[in-house]
Design a protein around this motif. Structure first.
Motif, PDB file in Angstrom:
ATOM      1  N   GLU A 110       0.822  -1.215   0.000  1.00  0.00           N
ATOM      2  CA  GLU A 110       0.000   0.000   0.000  1.00  0.00           C
ATOM      3  C   GLU A 110       0.859   1.270   0.000  1.00  0.00           C
ATOM      4  O   GLU A 110       0.585   2.216   0.735  1.00  0.00           O
ATOM      5  N   LYS A 135      -7.097   1.698  -8.696  1.00  0.00           N
ATOM      6  CA  LYS A 135      -7.540   0.980  -7.510  1.00  0.00           C
ATOM      7  C   LYS A 135      -8.407   1.913  -6.659  1.00  0.00           C
ATOM      8  O   LYS A 135      -7.909   2.869  -6.090  1.00  0.00           O
ATOM      9  N   ASP A 136      -9.701   1.654  -6.602  1.00  0.00           N
ATOM     10  CA  ASP A 136     -10.632   2.530  -5.875  1.00  0.00           C
ATOM     11  C   ASP A 136     -10.756   2.119  -4.418  1.00  0.00           C
ATOM     12  O   ASP A 136     -10.359   1.034  -4.024  1.00  0.00           O
ATOM     13  N   LYS A 175      -1.502   1.898  -3.440  1.00  0.00           N
ATOM     14  CA  LYS A 175      -2.340   2.736  -2.601  1.00  0.00           C
ATOM     15  C   LYS A 175      -3.765   2.769  -3.151  1.00  0.00           C
ATOM     16  O   LYS A 175      -3.987   2.557  -4.354  1.00  0.00           O
ATOM     17  N   LYS A 176      -4.710   3.066  -2.305  1.00  0.00           N
ATOM     18  CA  LYS A 176      -6.056   3.335  -2.777  1.00  0.00           C
ATOM     19  C   LYS A 176      -6.013   4.584  -3.644  1.00  0.00           C
ATOM     20  O   LYS A 176      -5.420   5.593  -3.283  1.00  0.00           O
TER      21      LYS A 176
END
Length: 336
Positions: A264, A335-336, A290-291
Motif C-alpha cells: 500500500e 484501484k478505488d 495505494k487506494k
C-alpha cells in the motif's frame, strides 16, 4: 581486426547468470547459441525492445548470426554455447583464468553443465559497438532520449532529456509499448508520487517518472543484469541513489520480494511486460498499490487486449482508458 572468441559450453538455464557474472570481468556482450524452440504462441507475442543487431543474439535453432562453426548439439537437450569476443591485444590468459574461477564459483550453487571453454580466433567482429549505428536520439512527444555517444543539439537544450544506454540486454525506449507507457506517465505522475516499475530493464520508465516529479521509484526485474543497467542510466541522468531502488526477483510469487517492495505504498505501478505475464501480475500487485493508485500496463498485442482488460476488472480495478499505437495496447486502471 582480429578477435579472440571464448566459447563456453553450458546449459540454457545458466545463460543469463553466466552472462551477468562475466560482464563484471569486462565481457560485456554474448552471442547465445542454443536450440530452445519457440512455440507459435511465443512468436506471436514476442517483441524485443532493442535496436537491430543488438546483443545478446539468439539465432533461431542455429548460429545463423555467427561466422563461428555451429556446435553439434543434441536436439533440445538444454545445451547452450556462449560466445564472448575479446580484442586481439587483450590479456587472454589472464581473462581465461578469471573466467574459469567465476565458472567454478557458479558451479558450487547451480548447474552450469560442462562449463568448458574453447578459444578460437575470428576477423572483424565488433559485437559490442556495431549495433550503436542503429540507435540514435529520438523523441517521444516532447521528451528527447539520447544515447551517450551523441550530443544534444542546441535547439533541444530546453526539452526534457533522458541520457539512456540500453547496454547489451535491454530496450532503448524506441518500441511502441514503452512509448505508450511514457505518455501515460506524463498524464498521471504527480509531484511526490511513488512508482513501482515491474520489469524495469534499462530503467527508462522509472527515470521518466522521476524527471516528471515522482519522489521515489522501486524497480523489479528477473534479470540480474538490470541492476547494473539501471545504475549506469541513473548516473547518466543525475538520479540520486536512494531515489531509484532495484530488487531482482519475481514480485508475482516470491514473498521475500513482495515484502521488499512493500504494501500500500505506490501511487503508480507500471508494467511493460507481455500480456500473459500481466494476467498473473495484476491480482498479485494490488497489495502494493495505494487506494486511488494507477496501474499502467503495456506489452499487449491488440489481440490480447480483451484478456488483459478482463483480468483488470476481475481483480477489482476500475478501467480508466485503453490507448493504442500500431498493433500495441496500453491499459490503464485505478484501484478505488
Amino acid at each position: 581486426m582480429k578477435w579472440n572468441c571464448l566459447t563456453i559450453k553450458t546449459t540454457a538455464d545458466a545463460e543469463d547468470m553466466i552472462i551477468c557474472t562475466l560482464a563484471e570481468l569486462g565481457l560485456e556482450g554474448a552471442e547465445i547459441i542454443d536450440r530452445q524452440p519457440l512455440s507459435q504462441e511465443d512468436l506471436d507475442q514476442m517483441f524485443v525492445d532493442i535496436v537491430p543487431d543488438g546483443i545478446p543474439v539468439r539465432p533461431p535453432m542455429a548460429a545463423a548470426a555467427s561466422e563461428e562453426p555451429v556446435p553439434d548439439m543434441p536436439w533440445e537437450d538444454g545445451t547452450a554455447y556462449l560466445n564472448f569476443y575479446l580484442e586481439e591485444d587483450a590479456d587472454r590468459e589472464e581473462i581465461l583464468i578469471r573466467v574459469r574461477q567465476e565458472l567454478e564459483a557458479l558451479r558450487s550453487f547451480m548447474d552450469i553443465g560442462e562449463g568448458t571453454i574453447q578459444v578460437s580466433q575470428t576477423e572483424d567482429k565488433d559485437w559490442i559497438n556495431n549495433w550503436k549505428e542503429f540507435f540514435h536520439q529520438f523523441y517521444v512527444d516532447d521528451i528527447l532520449i539520447v544515447p551517450s555517444w551523441e550530443e544534444v543539439k542546441a535547439e533541444d537544450q530546453d526539452r526534457m532529456i533522458l541520457h539512456m544506454d540500453p547496454g547489451t540486454a535491454f530496450g532503448t525506449g524506441m518500441h511502441e509499448t514503452t512509448q505508450l507507457v511514457i505518455r501515460q506517465l506524463k498524464e498521471y505522475v504527480k509531484k511526490g508520487d511513488c512508482l513501482l516499475d515491474v520489469g524495469t530493464g534499462s530503467g527508462i520508465l522509472g527515470i521518466v517518472a522521476l524527471k516528471l516529479g515522482a519522489a521515489h521509484v522501486m524497480g523489479t526485474d528477473l534479470d540480474p543484469c538490470a541492476a547494473s543497467a539501471v545504475a549506469e542510466n541513473k548516473a547518466s541522468n543525475g538520479i540520486l541513489e536512494e531515489a531509484f531502488e532495484m530488487r531482482i526477483g519475481n514480485v508475482i510469487n516470491d514473498p521475500a520480494v513482495q515484502a521488499q517492495v512493500g504494501y500500500e505504498k505506490y501511487d503508480i505501478v507500471a508494467a511493460n511486460i507481455l500480456a500473459d505475464v500481466l494476467l498473473a501480475l495484476t491480482p498479485a500487485i494490488l497489495p502494493a498499490m495505494k487506494k486511488g493508485g494507477y496501474y499502467i500496463t503495456s506489452g499487449i498485442l491488440d489481440v490480447k487486449e480483451d484478456q488483459v482488460v478482463q483480468a483488470v476488472k476481475e481483480a477489482g480495478l476500475t478501467l480508466v482508458e485503453v490507448t493504442r499505437q500500431g498493433e500495441w495496447v496500453c491499459v490503464t486502471a485505478r484501484k478505488d
